[in-house]
Design a protein around this motif. Structure first.
Motif, short mmCIF file in Angstrom:
data_model
loop_
_atom_site.label_atom_id
_atom_site.label_comp_id
_atom_site.label_asym_id
_atom_site.label_seq_id
_atom_site.Cartn_x
_atom_site.Cartn_y
_atom_site.Cartn_z
N PRO A 192 77.67 1.04 80.60
CA PRO A 192 76.52 1.94 80.46
C PRO A 192 76.82 3.31 81.02
O PRO A 192 77.67 3.49 81.88
CB PRO A 192 75.44 1.24 81.29
N TYR A 197 69.83 -4.70 79.38
CA TYR A 197 70.68 -4.57 78.20
C TYR A 197 71.95 -5.42 78.34
O TYR A 197 72.35 -6.11 77.40
CB TYR A 197 71.04 -3.10 77.97
N HIS A 198 72.56 -5.39 79.50
CA HIS A 198 73.78 -6.19 79.70
C HIS A 198 73.49 -7.68 79.62
O HIS A 198 74.31 -8.45 79.10
CB HIS A 198 74.45 -5.85 81.02
N CYS A 243 66.27 -7.78 74.99
CA CYS A 243 66.12 -6.48 74.31
C CYS A 243 64.69 -5.98 74.47
O CYS A 243 64.46 -4.79 74.72
CB CYS A 243 66.48 -6.59 72.83
N ARG A 281 71.93 -3.19 68.63
CA ARG A 281 72.33 -1.85 68.19
C ARG A 281 71.20 -0.85 68.35
O ARG A 281 71.40 0.28 68.80
CB ARG A 281 72.80 -1.88 66.75
N GLU A 284 70.67 -0.13 72.04
CA GLU A 284 71.71 0.77 72.52
C GLU A 284 71.46 2.21 72.06
O GLU A 284 71.63 3.16 72.83
CB GLU A 284 73.07 0.29 72.04
N TYR A 300 70.78 5.54 74.42
CA TYR A 300 71.53 6.79 74.25
C TYR A 300 70.58 7.97 74.02
O TYR A 300 70.71 9.02 74.64
CB TYR A 300 72.51 6.67 73.09
#
Length: 190
Positions: free
Chosen positions: A72, A84-85, A103, A169, A172, A176
Motif C-alpha cells: 500500500p 484491503y490486505h 472489500c 480491483r 484498489e 488510489y
C-alpha cells in the motif's frame, strides 16, 4: 531460471530452479530468490504446440505461493490498508465471500476517513461522489460491490472468483483515487 516478483522481499529478480516435477501441461517447481535467498513454490502452465504435438511452447501462466500482495501507499490509513490486505489474503486463499466482505469494510473505512455522512453505505459513497473523490463510473462499480457484499452478509447470494477479483480491483482503484491522486487533507469541524 524465471524472472518474478518475490513475495518476501517485494523485488523483481531472477529465481533459480531448485527442484522440478513435470506433468502433462504443468511444471511444479521450488524456486529460490537470487536477492533474499528464500524459496517459493511455483506452478507453471504451458500451452502445447499445435504444429508439433509433443513439444511444449512457452509458459502461459506462472502461479506462485505464497502469492505476491500489493504494497500500500503510505498515504492510505493503516486501518483501511489492513482491510484491503485482508481481502487480498482471503481471495488468495479461495475465500471469496470473506474477501468481498472485507472489500465492503474497506469501502466503509474510506467513507469514515473522508467524513462522508450517512448510515447506508450507498449514501456514504454518494458523498464521495459529490465531494469529487470518485467519478460516476467508479461510483457505479463500487455501488455494485456494496450491493453484492450486503447480499452476501444477509446470506442471499454466493460469490464467484471473478466477482471478487473485480471488487478487489475497484477497491484498489478507490484507494488510489482517494488517498494518492486526490490527496486532499480532511477538514474537521466544518
Amino acid at each position: 531460471m524465471y524472472t518474478l516478483t518475490c513475495p518476501y522481499c517485494n523485488s523483481l529478480g531472477d529465481f533459480e530452479v531448485k527442484a522440478q516435477s513435470r506433468e502433462y501441461r504443468f511444471d511444479h517447481c521450488i524456486l529460490e530468490c537470487s536477492r533474499c535467498g528464500r524459496q517459493l513454490y511455483a506452478r507453471v502452465t504451458y500451452q502445447w504446440s499445435k504444429s508439433r504435438p509433443y513439444k511444449r511452447a512457452e509458459p502461459v501462466q506462472v502461479e506462485i505461493y505464497p502469492p505476491v500482495e500489493p504494497t500500500p501507499d503510505e498515504r492510505v490509513p493503516a486501518q483501511v490498508a489492513g482491510y484491503y490486505h485482508e481481502a487480498v489474503r482471503a481471495y488468495n486463499a479461495g475465500c471469496y465471500r470473506a474477501s468481498m466482505l472485507m472489500c465492503q469494510q474497506a469501502l466503509e473505512g474510506v467513507c469514515d476517513s473522508r467524513l462522508s455522512p450517512g448510515r447506508a453505505l450507498r449514501v456514504r459513497m454518494e458523498g464521495l461522489l459529490k465531494k469529487g473523490y470518485v467519478g460516476k463510473e467508479l461510483y457505479a462499480h463500487l455501488r455494485q460491490v456494496g450491493l453484492l457484499a450486503s447480499e452476501l452478509s444477509a446470506g442471499l447470494k454466493n460469490v464467484s472468483a471473478g466477482d471478487t477479483e473485480l471488487a478487489l480491483r475497484y477497491t484498489e482503484e478507490l484507494l488510489y483515487r482517494v488517498y494518492v491522486e486526490k490527496a486532499v487533507p480532511v477538514q474537521v469541524g466544518r
